[in-house]
Motif scaffolding. Structure first.
Motif, PDB file in Angstrom:
ATOM      1  N   LYS A  40       0.937  -1.099  -0.004  1.00 28.56           N
ATOM      2  CA  LYS A  40      -0.134  -0.059  -0.061  1.00 28.56           C
ATOM      3  C   LYS A  40       0.916   1.116   0.016  1.00 28.56           C
ATOM      4  CE  LYS A  40      -3.364   3.037   1.902  1.00 28.56           C
ATOM      5  NZ  LYS A  40      -3.844   3.519   3.028  1.00 28.56           N
ATOM      6  N   GLY A  99      -8.006   2.065   1.401  1.00 31.17           N
ATOM      7  CA  GLY A  99      -7.046   1.373   0.932  1.00 31.17           C
ATOM      8  C   GLY A  99      -6.616   0.285   2.183  1.00 31.17           C
ATOM      9  N   VAL A 128      -6.314  -3.658   1.289  1.00 25.67           N
ATOM     10  CA  VAL A 128      -4.934  -4.237   1.324  1.00 25.67           C
ATOM     11  C   VAL A 128      -5.179  -5.683   2.266  1.00 25.67           C
ATOM     12  CG1 VAL A 128      -2.799  -4.241   2.640  1.00 25.67           C
ATOM     13  CG2 VAL A 128      -3.457  -2.431   0.842  1.00 25.67           C
TER      14      VAL A 128
END
Ligand code: IP8
Length: 245
Positions: free
Chosen positions: A6, A150, A154
């Motif tokens: 990430k 995000g 992930v």
């Protein structure tokens, strides 16, 4: 070896300047990813000064939904623009990057559970592509659209694809203890509960606390590190804070 990385939103954008890519920083990170030349790599990036201001303006968060198509277009459009910049920088660095826009892929149930298929990501990896996902808006049953971060993508993608290593490249050099030093290893949430405030009380500590809990449950080693340590992480070394439950 499957690796999920990430790139934090505040790393790839100028956080205080609306919709501004941190072009030099992004080029450096893309260069490190290009040099590493990993076989199976998935990249996820955050929203930074692209997604977050639009989400806030429309009152959408991961728990607060809006049934407003214009708001979805706004947030998704800004994130697609940032994704184009990230994919472009990776392509310039020789990475076979391809865009993946989460709004078009998944949704949340009425309870907020993420439903996000990953077979298409596995197929992309088999074909030698590097999928590049991002935090986004997501349809939620009964609530219109909410935000998926995000970080949530992930952990979901890493667990579904049985990733071997997970890296979170953020603006801080790792998880910090109460004196501001990097904690080298976390194997139990209680090790850092005090330093992280023990609760999700504020955005910043809550963000890190939630992140650590999710990473401890992952079943693969995860690392939180700053931009300078990306190459070391990609080379298989321990970088920043190692988190493994
Ligand atoms: O920056 C959120 O992703 P994050 C993305 O990883 C949006 O929390 C659309 C605000």
């Amino acid at each position: 070896m499957t690796v999920v990385v990430k790139l934090g939103g505040s790393v790839v954008t100028e956080k205080d300047q609306p919709e501004t890519v941190a072009a030099d920083r992004l080029a450096d990170l893309a260069g490190a990813l290009g040099d590493a030349n990993l076989d199976d790599l998935v990249v996820v990036h955050g929203g930074g000064s692209f997604g977050h201001p639009h989400a806030a303006e429309h009152g959408i968060s991961s728990s607060e939904g809006k049934r407003d198509a214009a708001a979805v277009r706004d947030v998704a459009g800004a994130m697609a623009e940032l994704n184009t910049a990230v994919v472009g920088a990776l392509a310039d660095a020789g990475v076979p990057a391809v865009p993946v826009h989460p709004f078009s892929v998944g949704y949340r149930t009425a309870d907020g559970d993420l439903r996000f298929p990953t077979d298409q990501l596995a197929a992309m990896l088999d074909e030698g592509f590097v999928p590049v996902l991002h935090g986004d808006v997501l349809t939620q049953v009964g609530a219109g659209a909410t935000i998926v971060s995000g970080d949530e993508l992930v952990t979901h993608v890493a667990s579904e694809l049985n990733a071997d290593r997970v890296g979170l490249c953020s603006t801080v050099p790792g998880v910090l203890d109460e004196s501001g030093d990097v904690v080298r290893e976390i194997t139990d949430y209680e090790d850092v509960a005090a330093a992280l405030g023990g609760s999700d009380a504020t955005d910043v500590t809550g963000g890190m606390a939630a992140k650590v809990r999710a990473l401890l449950a992952l079943g693969a080693p995860a690392f939180v590190f700053g931009p300078d340590a990306l190459s070391a992480f990609l080379a298989g070394e321990d970088a920043g804070t190692r988190i493994e439950g």
